[in-house]
Design a protein around this motif. Structure first.
Motif, PDB file in Angstrom:
ATOM      1  N   ILE A  54       5.179  -8.106   1.282  1.00  7.12           N
ATOM      2  CA  ILE A  54       5.144  -7.837   2.571  1.00  7.12           C
ATOM      3  C   ILE A  54       4.570  -8.661   3.357  1.00  7.12           C
ATOM      4  N   ASN A  55       4.821  -9.366   4.822  1.00  5.34           N
ATOM      5  CA  ASN A  55       4.439 -10.553   5.246  1.00  5.34           C
ATOM      6  C   ASN A  55       3.695 -11.360   4.885  1.00  5.34           C
ATOM      7  N   GLY A  56       3.934 -11.878   3.195  1.00  4.50           N
ATOM      8  CA  GLY A  56       4.008 -12.800   2.574  1.00  4.50           C
ATOM      9  C   GLY A  56       2.468 -12.292   1.608  1.00  4.50           C
ATOM     10  N   ILE A  57       2.523 -11.406   1.801  1.00  7.70           N
ATOM     11  CA  ILE A  57       0.919 -11.025   0.744  1.00  7.70           C
ATOM     12  C   ILE A  57       2.216  -9.808  -0.389  1.00  7.70           C
ATOM     13  N   PRO A  58       1.135 -10.176  -2.053  1.00  6.18           N
ATOM     14  CA  PRO A  58       1.654  -9.534  -2.602  1.00  6.18           C
ATOM     15  C   PRO A  58       1.785  -8.050  -1.978  1.00  6.18           C
ATOM     16  N   ALA A  59       2.954  -7.228  -2.328  1.00  4.17           N
ATOM     17  CA  ALA A  59       2.688  -5.834  -1.662  1.00  4.17           C
ATOM     18  C   ALA A  59       1.665  -5.610  -2.703  1.00  4.17           C
ATOM     19  N   HIS A  60       1.205  -5.352  -4.457  1.00  4.43           N
ATOM     20  CA  HIS A  60       0.601  -4.724  -4.934  1.00  4.43           C
ATOM     21  C   HIS A  60      -1.292  -4.518  -3.975  1.00  4.43           C
ATOM     22  N   VAL A  61      -1.286  -5.879  -3.507  1.00  3.74           N
ATOM     23  CA  VAL A  61      -2.578  -5.897  -2.590  1.00  3.74           C
ATOM     24  C   VAL A  61      -2.756  -4.950  -1.395  1.00  3.74           C
ATOM     25  N   LEU A  62      -2.057  -5.060  -1.303  1.00  2.03           N
ATOM     26  CA  LEU A  62      -1.905  -4.187  -0.180  1.00  2.03           C
ATOM     27  C   LEU A  62      -1.475  -2.534  -0.826  1.00  2.03           C
ATOM     28  N   PHE A  63      -0.693  -2.630  -1.421  1.00  2.00           N
ATOM     29  CA  PHE A  63      -0.332  -0.659  -1.997  1.00  2.00           C
ATOM     30  C   PHE A  63      -1.703  -0.073  -2.410  1.00  2.00           C
ATOM     31  N   VAL A  64      -2.466  -1.534  -3.192  1.00  2.46           N
ATOM     32  CA  VAL A  64      -3.743  -0.565  -4.309  1.00  2.46           C
ATOM     33  C   VAL A  64      -4.931   0.149  -3.584  1.00  2.46           C
ATOM     34  N   HIS A  65      -4.861  -0.228  -2.137  1.00  3.65           N
ATOM     35  CA  HIS A  65      -6.188   0.619  -1.365  1.00  3.65           C
ATOM     36  C   HIS A  65      -5.470   1.699  -0.985  1.00  3.65           C
ATOM     37  N   VAL A  66      -4.423   2.681  -0.794  1.00  2.00           N
ATOM     38  CA  VAL A  66      -3.730   3.680  -0.243  1.00  2.00           C
ATOM     39  C   VAL A  66      -4.153   4.360  -1.991  1.00  2.00           C
ATOM     40  N   VAL A  67      -4.334   3.902  -2.947  1.00  2.00           N
ATOM     41  CA  VAL A  67      -4.493   4.399  -3.782  1.00  2.00           C
ATOM     42  C   VAL A  67      -5.695   4.765  -4.609  1.00  2.00           C
ATOM     43  N   VAL A  68      -6.402   3.947  -4.022  1.00  2.00           N
ATOM     44  CA  VAL A  68      -7.702   3.917  -3.900  1.00  2.00           C
ATOM     45  C   VAL A  68      -9.151   4.670  -3.282  1.00  2.00           C
ATOM     46  N   VAL A  69      -8.377   4.531  -2.008  1.00  2.00           N
ATOM     47  CA  VAL A  69      -8.721   5.795  -0.774  1.00  2.00           C
ATOM     48  C   VAL A  69      -7.914   7.099  -1.729  1.00  2.00           C
ATOM     49  N   LEU A  70      -6.796   7.380  -1.579  1.00  2.00           N
ATOM     50  CA  LEU A  70      -7.060   8.815  -1.622  1.00  2.00           C
ATOM     51  C   LEU A  70      -6.724   9.821  -3.158  1.00  2.00           C
ATOM     52  N   VAL A  71      -6.673   8.854  -3.685  1.00  2.47           N
ATOM     53  CA  VAL A  71      -6.710   9.679  -5.436  1.00  2.47           C
ATOM     54  C   VAL A  71      -8.265  10.354  -5.514  1.00  2.47           C
ATOM     55  N   PRO A  72      -9.326   9.399  -4.677  1.00  2.00           N
ATOM     56  CA  PRO A  72     -10.749   9.612  -5.500  1.00  2.00           C
ATOM     57  C   PRO A  72     -10.808  11.237  -4.444  1.00  2.00           C
ATOM     58  N   LEU A  73     -10.026  10.610  -2.578  1.00  2.00           N
ATOM     59  CA  LEU A  73      -9.826  11.881  -2.258  1.00  2.00           C
ATOM     60  C   LEU A  73      -9.961  13.318  -2.276  1.00  2.00           C
ATOM     61  N   THR A  74      -8.403  12.769  -2.358  1.00  2.00           N
ATOM     62  CA  THR A  74      -7.665  14.046  -3.138  1.00  2.00           C
ATOM     63  C   THR A  74      -8.893  14.862  -4.025  1.00  2.00           C
TER      64      THR A  74
ATOM     65  N   LEU B 143       4.304   3.618  -7.359  1.00  2.00           N
ATOM     66  CA  LEU B 143       5.193   2.624  -6.099  1.00  2.00           C
ATOM     67  C   LEU B 143       4.006   1.410  -6.454  1.00  2.00           C
ATOM     68  N   THR B 144       1.844   1.602  -6.721  1.00  2.00           N
ATOM     69  CA  THR B 144       1.846   0.612  -6.733  1.00  2.00           C
ATOM     70  C   THR B 144       1.749  -0.443  -7.920  1.00  2.00           C
ATOM     71  N   THR B 145       2.073   0.541  -8.818  1.00  2.63           N
ATOM     72  CA  THR B 145       2.258   0.461 -10.482  1.00  2.63           C
ATOM     73  C   THR B 145       3.427  -0.526 -10.293  1.00  2.63           C
ATOM     74  N   SER B 146       4.330  -0.347  -9.694  1.00  3.49           N
ATOM     75  CA  SER B 146       5.526  -0.971  -9.266  1.00  3.49           C
ATOM     76  C   SER B 146       5.815  -2.340  -9.047  1.00  3.49           C
ATOM     77  N   ALA B 147       4.608  -2.155  -7.496  1.00  3.00           N
ATOM     78  CA  ALA B 147       4.326  -3.225  -6.843  1.00  3.00           C
ATOM     79  C   ALA B 147       3.295  -4.279  -7.915  1.00  3.00           C
ATOM     80  N   GLY B 148       2.797  -4.125  -8.667  1.00  3.76           N
ATOM     81  CA  GLY B 148       1.927  -4.272  -9.340  1.00  3.76           C
ATOM     82  C   GLY B 148       2.175  -5.182 -10.738  1.00  3.76           C
ATOM     83  N   GLU B 149       3.687  -4.602 -11.280  1.00 10.18           N
ATOM     84  CA  GLU B 149       4.267  -5.252 -12.150  1.00 10.18           C
ATOM     85  C   GLU B 149       4.728  -6.771 -11.766  1.00 10.18           C
TER      86      GLU B 149
END
Length: 172
Positions: free
Chosen positions: A6-26, A60-66
């Protein structure tokens, strides 16, 4: 746009922030709503919706991580992070299922009862509430611990060979 960059940055690095915030918040919202009925009345349908968004963000994040894993050197820290990351989906699914059940049984069903009807079913409400609290604690704490373990292993995988404990002489 694929899941690799995404814009030259690995998508996993961006998506991981969604997981890190939303899973503990949930997890925190679920525990609060199971323990405190007033919180559940205020949060309502947002609880299972938040859990659903968390659940969708994990694959979504694990797929980008793979995809990212194919572009980096395969070493023990990367493999450890990958294995731990694959273990988050069951916890996210558990968060969603317990959140939906808490909302359905403790909020939606009790919201439509009158005070007299609720008094007549009080014996059923206590075991249901205790079960909801216990399941919420188990799934919420488990998901939170798994996110911390994954994040720690990801940081080690990303920084294990690019960080020095002491400053470089030419940089002060």
């Amino acid at each position: 746009m694929g899941l690799d960059l995404i814009n030259g940055i690995p998508a996993h690095v961006l998506f991981v922030h969604v997981v890190v915030v939303l899973v503990p918040l949930t997890a925190l919202a679920l525990i609060c709503c199971a323990v405190f009925p007033a919180a559940l009345r205020r949060v309502g349908i947002a609880l299972p919706v938040l859990a659903l968004v968390s659940l969708v963000s994990v694959p979504l994040t694990t797929s980008a991580g793979e995809l990212l894993e194919r572009r980096v050197d395969s070493d023990p820290p990367v493999r450890a992070h990958t294995e731990l990351g694959d273990g988050l989906l069951p916890w996210a699914l558990g968060l969603f299922l317990v959140s939906a059940a808490v909302w359905w049984f403790l909020h939606r069903r009790t919201a439509h009862r009158t005070a007299a009807a609720a008094g007549a079913t009080g014996a059923v409400a206590l075991p249901l509430r205790v079960t909801a609290v216990v399941l919420s604690l188990v799934v919420g704490i488990g998901a939170g611990v798994q996110v911390v373990r994954i994040g720690d292993s990801g940081a080690k995988a990303a920084w294990h060979d690019g960080f020095s404990a002491s400053a470089h002489a030419d940089r002060g």
